[in-house]
Design an enzyme around this catalytic site. Structure first.
Site, PDB file in Angstrom:
ATOM      1  CG  ASP A 134      66.640  66.225  16.585  1.00 43.51           C
ATOM      2  OD1 ASP A 134      66.868  66.557  15.404  1.00 43.51           O
ATOM      3  OD2 ASP A 134      65.492  66.110  17.043  1.00 43.51           O
TER       4      ASP A 134
ATOM      5  CG  ASP B 261      67.480  64.301   4.226  1.00 46.36           C
ATOM      6  OD1 ASP B 261      67.353  63.642   3.194  1.00 46.36           O
ATOM      7  OD2 ASP B 261      67.202  63.828   5.341  1.00 46.36           O
TER       8      ASP B 261
ATOM      9  CD  GLU C 205      70.340  73.658   7.628  1.00 52.78           C
ATOM     10  OE1 GLU C 205      70.750  73.093   8.661  1.00 52.78           O
ATOM     11  OE2 GLU C 205      69.144  73.797   7.388  1.00 52.78           O
ATOM     12  CG  ASP C 206      72.058  70.196  10.985  1.00 53.82           C
ATOM     13  OD1 ASP C 206      71.451  70.918  10.176  1.00 53.82           O
ATOM     14  OD2 ASP C 206      71.473  69.424  11.764  1.00 53.82           O
TER      15      ASP C 206
ATOM     16  CG  PHE D 206      67.813  58.882  11.325  1.00 57.07           C
ATOM     17  CD1 PHE D 206      66.820  59.572  10.640  1.00 57.07           C
ATOM     18  CD2 PHE D 206      68.145  59.284  12.611  1.00 57.07           C
ATOM     19  CE1 PHE D 206      66.163  60.641  11.240  1.00 57.07           C
ATOM     20  CE2 PHE D 206      67.485  60.351  13.216  1.00 57.07           C
ATOM     21  CZ  PHE D 206      66.498  61.029  12.528  1.00 57.07           C
ATOM     22  CB  VAL D 207      73.736  60.709  10.885  1.00 54.87           C
ATOM     23  CG1 VAL D 207      74.376  59.611  10.058  1.00 54.87           C
ATOM     24  CG2 VAL D 207      73.307  61.866   9.998  1.00 54.87           C
TER      25      VAL D 207
ATOM     26  CE  LYS E  40      64.836  73.203  19.342  1.00 54.68           C
ATOM     27  NZ  LYS E  40      64.300  72.186  20.290  1.00 54.68           N
ATOM     28  N   GLY E  41      69.704  72.379  14.530  1.00 58.10           N
ATOM     29  CA  GLY E  41      70.783  71.425  14.268  1.00 58.10           C
ATOM     30  C   GLY E  41      72.154  72.012  14.024  1.00 58.10           C
TER      31      GLY E  41
ATOM     32  NE  ARG F 254      68.229  69.346  18.896  1.00 56.47           N
ATOM     33  CZ  ARG F 254      67.733  69.419  17.652  1.00 56.47           C
ATOM     34  NH1 ARG F 254      68.532  69.433  16.623  1.00 56.47           N
ATOM     35  NH2 ARG F 254      66.440  69.484  17.453  1.00 56.47           N
TER      36      ARG F 254
HETATM   37  C1  PRP Z   1      67.108  69.398   9.462  1.00 55.82           C
HETATM   38  C2  PRP Z   1      68.391  70.092   9.083  1.00 55.82           C
HETATM   39  C3  PRP Z   1      67.976  70.962   7.954  1.00 55.82           C
HETATM   40  C4  PRP Z   1      66.865  70.187   7.293  1.00 55.82           C
HETATM   41  C5  PRP Z   1      67.412  69.499   6.083  1.00 55.82           C
HETATM   42  O1  PRP Z   1      66.419  70.207  10.343  1.00 55.82           O
HETATM   43  O2  PRP Z   1      68.915  70.841  10.132  1.00 55.82           O
HETATM   44  O3  PRP Z   1      67.477  72.216   8.382  1.00 55.82           O
HETATM   45  O4  PRP Z   1      66.406  69.225   8.240  1.00 55.82           O
HETATM   46  O5  PRP Z   1      66.462  68.673   5.499  1.00 55.82           O
HETATM   47  P1  PRP Z   1      65.941  68.840   4.009  1.00 55.82           P
HETATM   48  O6  PRP Z   1      67.139  68.999   3.129  1.00 55.82           O
HETATM   49  O7  PRP Z   1      65.228  67.526   3.782  1.00 55.82           O
HETATM   50  O8  PRP Z   1      65.012  70.002   3.952  1.00 55.82           O
HETATM   51  P2  PRP Z   1      65.171  69.716  11.209  1.00 55.82           P
HETATM   52  O9  PRP Z   1      63.918  70.126  10.522  1.00 55.82           O
HETATM   53  O10 PRP Z   1      65.359  68.268  11.546  1.00 55.82           O
HETATM   54  O11 PRP Z   1      65.239  70.599  12.509  1.00 55.82           O
HETATM   55  P3  PRP Z   1      66.368  70.712  13.651  1.00 55.82           P
HETATM   56  O12 PRP Z   1      67.619  71.247  12.975  1.00 55.82           O
HETATM   57  O13 PRP Z   1      65.791  71.664  14.619  1.00 55.82           O
HETATM   58  O14 PRP Z   1      66.598  69.335  14.236  1.00 55.82           O
END
Ligand code: PRP
Length: 183
Positions: free
Chosen positions: A159, A103, A99-100, A152-153, A42-43, A165
């Protein structure tokens, strides 16, 4: 102990300026034809909405995918799951994954492999945030808004246990409890 998100890491004004710069670069790089923005739920929903409106070209197609890799932990579990797939064929298309945050890189390296199999004309990645220190799997990201430290942002789509969010800036979450509250 309650989590708080008082410290602004990136203001809404800086985000908006960066989105304009990224959109200008994307417009310059993709000369003709439609571009498919594939937003990862969703991010990325707020970032893709702003990025799409900042692009000057008429043909911007917006699609969504759901990918889950985190479960309830704040670090990547390494488990990647497609929770919502595309309902368009991207063969022969210019595709930009939006992507947001990148990581560990686990989500995007999986997604890149998955979408490459569908034979797009081009496949690139745009992320608003990048935490290079956290990378476990290398991933080639063409457009990066901000490289940030390992904190942690939340906000601007990101979120913590589904909260925050809606913030218009990016903030650092402090006083994290040992595990997130159940959703
Ligand atoms: C977050 C973000 C990426 C992913 C990145 O999503 O939006 O999709 O994690 O992390 P990585 O590089 O360690 O794989 P999340 O799974 O938190 O879901 P969300 O966007 O629905 O909050």
């Amino acid at each position: 102990m309650a989590a708080t998100a008082d410290r602004v890491l990136i203001s809404s004004e800086r985000i908006q300026q960066k989105v304009l710069e990224m959109a200008a670069q994307i417009d310059a790089d993709y000369k003709d034809g439609p571009i498919y923005l594939i937003s990862i739920l969703k991010g990325a929903f707020i970032f893709v909405a702003d990025l799409a409106r900042a692009l000057k070209r008429p043909s911007v197609r917006i699609e969504f995918m759901g990918i889950s890799s985190y479960s309830r932990e704040k670090t990547s579990s390494g488990q990647v799951k497609v929770t919502r797939d595309l309902d368009v064929n991207i063969e022969g298309c210019d595709v930009l994954i939006v992507e947001d945050i990148v990581d560990s890189g686990v989500t995007l390296s999986y997604l890149r492999r998955l979408l490459e199999q569908r034979k797009p004309k081009s496949l690139e990645i745009a992320t608003l945030l990048d935490k290079p220190e956290r990378r476990i799997q290398p991933v080639n990201v063409k457009y990066v808004g901000f490289r940030i430290p390992d904190e942690f942002v939340v906000g601007y789509g990101l979120d913590y246990a589904e909260d925050y969010r809606n913030l218009s800036d990016i903030r650092v979450l402090s006083q994290l409890p040992s595990s997130p509250n159940p959703e």
